[in-house]
Design a protein around this motif. Sequence first.
Motif, mmCIF file in Angstrom:
data_model
loop_
_atom_site.group_PDB
_atom_site.id
_atom_site.type_symbol
_atom_site.label_atom_id
_atom_site.label_comp_id
_atom_site.label_asym_id
_atom_site.label_seq_id
_atom_site.Cartn_x
_atom_site.Cartn_y
_atom_site.Cartn_z
ATOM 1 N N GLU A 1 0.823 -1.207 0.000
ATOM 2 C CA GLU A 1 0.000 0.000 0.000
ATOM 3 C C GLU A 1 0.861 1.262 0.000
ATOM 4 O O GLU A 1 0.565 2.233 -0.692
ATOM 5 N N LEU A 2 1.959 1.247 0.771
ATOM 6 C CA LEU A 2 2.866 2.389 0.798
ATOM 7 C C LEU A 2 3.516 2.596 -0.568
ATOM 8 O O LEU A 2 3.694 3.734 -1.022
ATOM 9 N N GLN A 3 3.848 1.506 -1.244
ATOM 10 C CA GLN A 3 4.409 1.607 -2.598
ATOM 11 C C GLN A 3 3.386 2.186 -3.572
ATOM 12 O O GLN A 3 3.731 2.988 -4.440
ATOM 13 N N GLN A 4 2.129 1.808 -3.453
ATOM 14 C CA GLN A 4 1.087 2.351 -4.329
ATOM 15 C C GLN A 4 0.912 3.847 -4.111
ATOM 16 O O GLN A 4 0.764 4.606 -5.076
ATOM 17 N N ILE A 5 0.946 4.285 -2.871
ATOM 18 C CA ILE A 5 0.850 5.717 -2.582
ATOM 19 C C ILE A 5 2.043 6.447 -3.178
ATOM 20 O O ILE A 5 1.896 7.479 -3.843
ATOM 21 N N THR A 6 3.234 5.902 -2.970
ATOM 22 C CA THR A 6 4.453 6.515 -3.508
ATOM 23 C C THR A 6 4.387 6.628 -5.021
ATOM 24 O O THR A 6 4.690 7.685 -5.587
ATOM 25 N N THR A 7 3.980 5.563 -5.686
ATOM 26 C CA THR A 7 3.874 5.570 -7.142
ATOM 27 C C THR A 7 2.878 6.620 -7.614
ATOM 28 O O THR A 7 3.131 7.342 -8.577
ATOM 29 N N GLN A 8 1.771 6.734 -6.916
ATOM 30 C CA GLN A 8 0.730 7.686 -7.318
ATOM 31 C C GLN A 8 1.197 9.135 -7.204
ATOM 32 O O GLN A 8 0.903 9.948 -8.062
ATOM 33 N N ILE A 9 1.926 9.464 -6.149
ATOM 34 C CA ILE A 9 2.309 10.865 -5.960
ATOM 35 C C ILE A 9 3.617 11.236 -6.642
ATOM 36 O O ILE A 9 3.908 12.418 -6.806
ATOM 37 N N GLN B 1 4.365 10.814 7.856
ATOM 38 C CA GLN B 1 5.463 10.917 8.804
ATOM 39 C C GLN B 1 6.770 10.329 8.264
ATOM 40 O O GLN B 1 7.844 10.707 8.725
ATOM 41 N N THR B 2 6.687 9.415 7.300
ATOM 42 C CA THR B 2 7.878 8.685 6.849
ATOM 43 C C THR B 2 8.099 8.745 5.345
ATOM 44 O O THR B 2 8.887 7.972 4.816
ATOM 45 N N TYR B 3 7.437 9.670 4.651
ATOM 46 C CA TYR B 3 7.512 9.669 3.183
ATOM 47 C C TYR B 3 8.944 9.824 2.666
ATOM 48 O O TYR B 3 9.262 9.348 1.573
ATOM 49 N N GLN B 4 9.839 10.443 3.451
ATOM 50 C CA GLN B 4 11.220 10.598 3.004
ATOM 51 C C GLN B 4 11.888 9.257 2.730
ATOM 52 O O GLN B 4 12.801 9.175 1.918
ATOM 53 N N GLU B 5 11.428 8.217 3.389
ATOM 54 C CA GLU B 5 11.985 6.880 3.191
ATOM 55 C C GLU B 5 11.522 6.241 1.882
ATOM 56 O O GLU B 5 12.141 5.305 1.403
ATOM 57 N N TYR B 6 10.435 6.749 1.314
ATOM 58 C CA TYR B 6 9.823 6.092 0.163
ATOM 59 C C TYR B 6 10.051 6.823 -1.154
ATOM 60 O O TYR B 6 10.052 6.195 -2.200
ATOM 61 N N VAL B 7 10.222 8.134 -1.110
ATOM 62 C CA VAL B 7 10.368 8.901 -2.354
ATOM 63 C C VAL B 7 11.837 9.172 -2.624
ATOM 64 O O VAL B 7 12.639 9.305 -1.705
ATOM 65 N N SER B 8 12.200 9.246 -3.909
ATOM 66 C CA SER B 8 13.605 9.417 -4.261
ATOM 67 C C SER B 8 14.086 10.851 -4.076
ATOM 68 O O SER B 8 15.261 11.076 -3.845
ATOM 69 N N GLN B 9 13.201 11.827 -4.187
ATOM 70 C CA GLN B 9 13.569 13.234 -3.998
ATOM 71 C C GLN B 9 12.625 13.869 -2.972
ATOM 72 O O GLN B 9 11.723 14.637 -3.325
ATOM 73 N N PRO B 10 12.827 13.597 -1.688
ATOM 74 C CA PRO B 10 11.891 14.079 -0.671
ATOM 75 C C PRO B 10 11.791 15.601 -0.606
ATOM 76 O O PRO B 10 10.778 16.126 -0.146
ATOM 77 N N ASP B 11 12.805 16.320 -1.071
ATOM 78 C CA ASP B 11 12.755 17.783 -1.038
ATOM 79 C C ASP B 11 11.702 18.356 -1.986
ATOM 80 O O ASP B 11 11.329 19.523 -1.866
#
Length: 92
Positions: free
Chosen positions: A28-36, A63-73
């Motif tokens: 589910e976290l991967q699906q959210i990451t892919t979508q955004i 709270q933890t999206y920095q761990e999932y996205v490649s460019q959290p900035d």
Amino acid sequence: MSSVQPSCPFIVGAAIADSRFFVGRHEELQQITTQITGTLPGSLNVVGRRRIGKSWLLYHFCQTYQEYVSQPDRFISIYLTRGLGGVVRPTL
């Protein structure tokens, strides 16, 4: 002696407050990451039965999206929840 366990772990007790207990939602976290983070990012809906952890899934991701996205900035995470009395409580 038979042991009856609830079919849904979120039915009994309060919301999980410690992220160490957040397990089993990698897909589910991967699906959210892919979508955004996709070429054409879009909105998403999290739909399911009552008390299965939808809100906690989104809260945990914020709270933890920095761990999932490649460019959290590139992102700002804001979690809005409607508390008791309809008050919106933002979390940055």
